[in-house]
Write an enzyme that holds these catalytic residues in place. Structure first.
Site: not given
Lengths: 341, 341
Positions: A177, A283
């Protein structure tokens, strides 16, 4: 049980942001650097979560979130490795406090104190601390600490190997990420995040990394970037480059989350990527907020999309919602089994 | 008629590569710079195409290709603007010769003599020459002439406006297409190409570029990169940023090609992107070669995937195969109408 493998603490108390602003000011003017960590009470933490992540967990019927500091906030390109380490320690401690206050809702994944040009081996201490002292089950690994200039060797370079050795030893998983983009060409959540996912997958299929680390595990977020949409392209490129079949090349080590914010995308993902390689995630509260006018539901309520897939068996569904997360995050499985016993 | 809007001359005669190698050597050692353009005969050009693009057109039942120099060969990051100009002129002339030899099979799109840090306005001369002298219908526009370091302002910056003014004046369309990556993080066809498509779309939806240029038209290749797979994400990000609906924001100006090399990807593309915004393309002979063992057909035989979409009407199919290309490339439509008359 429904496990969301991708949540960030994006509703942090203001004191954390104040600290960071002063820390950033201190990069240019050391006198501004805060001497103490931000003071945040347990009640402030509770307030920050009750009407956000916890409310959404209840509303949407998810149970448990693998939780890490705000990804765009990692800001590895800001300051030097010392700045990054202090900031990471503070963010990780806050995640630990969240997980301690709500052990039935969250388990931690740490931010690594990466810094452009600095060897990833320097992150081992903080990773080990978070796993051993805080009980975290993984880390977020930034393939581009420069924030959009991509000056770091590919994830398959030996540059990264000491960190991978420690990950394997600790039996923890990395989500690949990036953080915020400081490159005006790349919008953070609309381009840089997705590009990084695509880039990482392509790096992985061109290398023999998993021959060197057969038990190393990565989660590629945001549904794998562009990869499932171009699954034929990637299978073809692997063949053109005389790489082994995906089953052998990456599918024992690389997993995709379900942070894809419309039903046709989730349909494609679950059609082309083996169900054993897909982990439920939303998320939330994250990159895309608000209600999709086409459905009347939140864009990031990804459970709804999966619930609508009639071609999934009950066992497929269990894998996506729980089984795969238990498999990929072994320390999480151990913790859940212990809590159930 | 079936128009393939995305073909590159990837089977160029060896003499062209020899020239380029010497030109590149000349960047460091000027004595090596070739004094003359490469000598290539018409027969060499015919030989290079007959068993490749032309054979595949016949086999697959496509009629006409919008044809440009090899995208990965543009190499805008190599040498200075003078090197880029000479190379572009030579490549474009070769495309012109292809189109002159096979006027029923190819029409030209030019490479622009871009160079990192050099204003796009410097490309106007070559664009104008290719359109007026060679009858080309568009250009390939590289949003990252640095080859993977993204040091150029976004496509929506005024930096690009003089070129856009000329495009509008000439009524030509740009395909947004990067060249080879010289950044080890990015595989050229597996990461850089796809990332650039995604990046460009995000730049476009964050700006009012098409208010300034209501008739400017872009084709985003490779199915739009990650965009259709994340269509919900992009709709959501547009809303979060208080941007107008896509219909108003980009759909009168931005088009996607069908270079997506598996059926589920083409299904998704045609389900989420309005059919008015999709142009048939294969990029053959191109990025992904060979036969997909899952289907027994070439990965890049994209016509097969579209043929399998039962939910498309005959009119939808006509738009994708011909009508939209006529609309987007007005000079092509004029040329086809003239030939038919």
């Amino acid at each position: 049980m429904i496990i969301d493998c991708h949540g960030h603490y994006t509703t942090e108390p203001k004191e954390l942001h104040d600290f960071r602003q002063r820390q950033i000011a201190g990069v240019k003017d050391p006198a501004q650097t805060p001497s103490a960590a931000p003071k945040i009470s347990d009640d402030q933490i509770r307030d920050s979560l009750e009407n956000a992540q916890l409310k959404l967990q209840r509303q949407r019927g998810t149970d448990f979130t693998i939780f890490s500091p705000r990804a765009s906030g990692m800001g590895h390109h800001i300051g030097d490795a010392g700045v990054s380490l202090r900031w990471s320690q503070i963010c990780n401690e806050l995640i630990h406090r969240v997980c301690t206050l709500y052990p039935k809702n969250f388990i931690g994944v740490c931010q690594l104190p990466q810094s452009p040009g600095v060897e990833p081996a320097t992150c081992i201490g903080e990773l080990e601390r978070c796993v051993k002292e805080y009980g975290f089950v993984g880390c977020n690994l930034n393939p581009d600490p420069s924030g959009g200039y991509w000056t770091t060797p590919p994830l398959t370079d030996r540059w990264w190997y000491p960190l991978y050795e420690k990950m394997v030893e600790l039996d923890v998983t990395a989500m690949i990420h990036v953080s915020a983009s400081c490159n005006p060409a790349f919008h953070t959540t609309g381009a840089h995040y997705i590009n990084a996912d695509t880039t990482a997958f392509m790096q992985l299929i061109m290398s023999d990394l998993f021959k060197d680390f057969p038990t190393l595990k990565f989660v590629i977020p945001h549904g794998g970037g562009a990869v499932p949409f171009h699954w034929g392209r990637y299978r073809g490129l692997a063949l053109n480059n005389k790489r082994p079949p995906f089953e052998e090349l990456v599918l024992k080590n690389v997993y995709f989350d379900t942070c894809v914010y419309h039903l046709p995308g989730i349909e494609l993902l679950t059609k082309v990527v083996p169900v054993d390689n897909i982990l439920f995630a939303s998320e939330m509260v994250g990159a895309v907020k608000g209600i999709d006018p086409q459905t009347g539901f939140d864009f990031d309520d990804t459970k709804r999309y999966i619930d609508q897939l009639s071609f999934l068996s009950e066992n497929d569904r269990w894998k996506i919602f729980e089984g795969n997360a238990r498999k990929v995050y072994s320390r999480l499985a151990a913790r859940l089994d212990k809590a159930a016993a």
